[in-house]
Design a protein around this motif. Structure first.
Motif, PDB file in Angstrom:
ATOM      1  N   ASP A  45      44.757  86.531  20.667  1.00 22.40           N
ATOM      2  CA  ASP A  45      44.287  87.754  21.303  1.00 22.40           C
ATOM      3  C   ASP A  45      43.445  87.397  22.528  1.00 22.40           C
ATOM      4  O   ASP A  45      42.445  86.686  22.409  1.00 22.40           O
ATOM      5  N   LEU A  46      43.855  87.868  23.694  1.00 22.36           N
ATOM      6  CA  LEU A  46      43.118  87.605  24.931  1.00 22.36           C
ATOM      7  C   LEU A  46      41.682  88.093  24.887  1.00 22.36           C
ATOM      8  O   LEU A  46      40.817  87.529  25.539  1.00 22.36           O
ATOM      9  N   ALA A  47      41.443  89.166  24.157  1.00 25.72           N
ATOM     10  CA  ALA A  47      40.110  89.765  24.145  1.00 25.72           C
ATOM     11  C   ALA A  47      39.135  88.986  23.255  1.00 25.72           C
ATOM     12  O   ALA A  47      37.971  89.355  23.162  1.00 25.72           O
ATOM     13  N   GLU A  48      39.591  87.916  22.622  1.00 21.41           N
ATOM     14  CA  GLU A  48      38.724  87.091  21.786  1.00 21.41           C
ATOM     15  C   GLU A  48      38.375  85.811  22.533  1.00 21.41           C
ATOM     16  O   GLU A  48      39.242  84.964  22.745  1.00 21.41           O
ATOM     17  N   PRO A  49      37.135  85.658  22.953  1.00 19.68           N
ATOM     18  CA  PRO A  49      36.778  84.503  23.777  1.00 19.68           C
ATOM     19  C   PRO A  49      36.865  83.159  23.052  1.00 19.68           C
ATOM     20  O   PRO A  49      37.053  82.134  23.671  1.00 19.68           O
ATOM     21  N   SER A  50      36.736  83.143  21.734  1.00 22.26           N
ATOM     22  CA  SER A  50      36.760  81.888  21.001  1.00 22.26           C
ATOM     23  C   SER A  50      38.197  81.463  20.713  1.00 22.26           C
ATOM     24  O   SER A  50      38.856  82.019  19.837  1.00 22.26           O
ATOM     25  N   SER A  92      38.771  87.043  29.638  1.00 23.64           N
ATOM     26  CA  SER A  92      39.838  86.179  29.118  1.00 23.64           C
ATOM     27  C   SER A  92      40.139  85.039  30.080  1.00 23.64           C
ATOM     28  O   SER A  92      40.650  83.991  29.668  1.00 23.64           O
ATOM     29  N   ALA A  93      39.814  85.199  31.343  1.00 20.99           N
ATOM     30  CA  ALA A  93      40.062  84.140  32.327  1.00 20.99           C
ATOM     31  C   ALA A  93      39.346  82.855  31.934  1.00 20.99           C
ATOM     32  O   ALA A  93      39.913  81.756  32.047  1.00 20.99           O
ATOM     33  N   ALA A  94      38.116  82.969  31.464  1.00 22.58           N
ATOM     34  CA  ALA A  94      37.372  81.769  31.051  1.00 22.58           C
ATOM     35  C   ALA A  94      38.058  81.081  29.883  1.00 22.58           C
ATOM     36  O   ALA A  94      38.146  79.844  29.832  1.00 22.58           O
ATOM     37  N   ALA A  95      38.565  81.853  28.937  1.00 24.74           N
ATOM     38  CA  ALA A  95      39.261  81.273  27.785  1.00 24.74           C
ATOM     39  C   ALA A  95      40.573  80.615  28.204  1.00 24.74           C
ATOM     40  O   ALA A  95      40.940  79.558  27.683  1.00 24.74           O
ATOM     41  N   ILE A  96      41.269  81.221  29.152  1.00 23.75           N
ATOM     42  CA  ILE A  96      42.514  80.625  29.665  1.00 23.75           C
ATOM     43  C   ILE A  96      42.190  79.315  30.381  1.00 23.75           C
ATOM     44  O   ILE A  96      42.894  78.302  30.217  1.00 23.75           O
ATOM     45  N   ALA A 152      38.051  86.040  40.436  1.00 27.88           N
ATOM     46  CA  ALA A 152      36.859  85.295  40.829  1.00 27.88           C
ATOM     47  C   ALA A 152      36.653  84.075  39.924  1.00 27.88           C
ATOM     48  O   ALA A 152      36.278  82.994  40.395  1.00 27.88           O
ATOM     49  N   HIS A 153      36.913  84.237  38.621  1.00 25.47           N
ATOM     50  CA  HIS A 153      36.835  83.095  37.702  1.00 25.47           C
ATOM     51  C   HIS A 153      37.830  82.011  38.117  1.00 25.47           C
ATOM     52  O   HIS A 153      37.487  80.827  38.164  1.00 25.47           O
ATOM     53  N   PHE A 154      39.058  82.421  38.417  1.00 23.27           N
ATOM     54  CA  PHE A 154      40.084  81.450  38.791  1.00 23.27           C
ATOM     55  C   PHE A 154      39.773  80.804  40.145  1.00 23.27           C
ATOM     56  O   PHE A 154      40.001  79.607  40.333  1.00 23.27           O
TER      57      PHE A 154
END
Length: 196
Positions: A45-50, A92-96, A152-154
């Motif tokens: 799930d993208l909405a889960e940062p872990s 989700s960008a940070a998790a990706i 911006a994260h990317f």
């Protein structure tokens, strides 16, 4: 898959939704039965940062064998404000990016939206060059802002040496049943543009 590559798709509920993915690809004329062994459905799930809610052993194995990441998922909603869409679309960008550097570095292609262009920063007639945004849409434009924050994260990751490309789709409107974009929604020559 037409080039023989394996594709792992992150899907909420995992493998039980495999038939949904195949049905959508088939509806677009993109599925061939011999692709079956190349398609892997990964529960997450993208909405889960872990770990994107991927089980740790699966995450580690995926991080090890993935050669590239294409992030094209989003919660598309043009009514909800930013705070509702932020987890799935922006954070989700940070998790990706974390997945992209786990085990070995992998290039990332992020599919964004023309909705990131805030009119006050990009008036009519302004030529928009490839590269990071110069302004964000307001919080009431939740979808546009959430995609801009993800960009911006990317962009920040690219500044640090990550291999990141952003593809901005101007608009996708089309036949809902065919799940296909109209010919005018995708300009010819649209493609990934790396940040530099």
């Amino acid at each position: 898959m037409s080039r023989g590559r394996r594709v792992a798709c992150l899907v909420r509920s995992g493998d039980p939704r495999r038939s949904d993915v195949i049905q959508r690809l088939d509806g677009l004329g993109l599925w061939q039965d011999h692709y079956a062994g190349q398609l892997e459905i990964v529960a997450g799930d993208l909405a889960e940062p872990s770990l994107l809610r991927i089980d740790r052993p699966v995450y580690d194995e995926l991080a090890l064998r993935a050669g590239a990441i294409v992030h094209c998922a989003a919660w598309v909603n043009h009514v909800f404000p930013y705070d509702v869409l932020a987890e799935a679309n922006a954070h989700s960008a940070a998790a990706i990016l974390e997945l992209a550097v786990t085990k070995h570095r992998k290039p990332v292609t992020f599919v964004s939206s023309g909705g990131v262009f805030e009119p006050s920063h990009y008036p009519v007639g302004t030529e928009i060059a490839a590269g990071p945004l110069t302004g964000f849409p307001p919080e009431c434009d939740g979808y546009g802002r959430s995609k801009a924050v993800a960009e911006a994260h990317f962009a920040r990751a690219a500044e640090g040496g990550a291999s990141v490309s952003v593809v901005r789709i101007p608009s996708i409107f089309g036949d809902r049943d065919a799940r296909a974009a109209s010919r005018t929604a995708t300009p010819s020559g649209a493609g990934p543009r790396p940040f530099s």
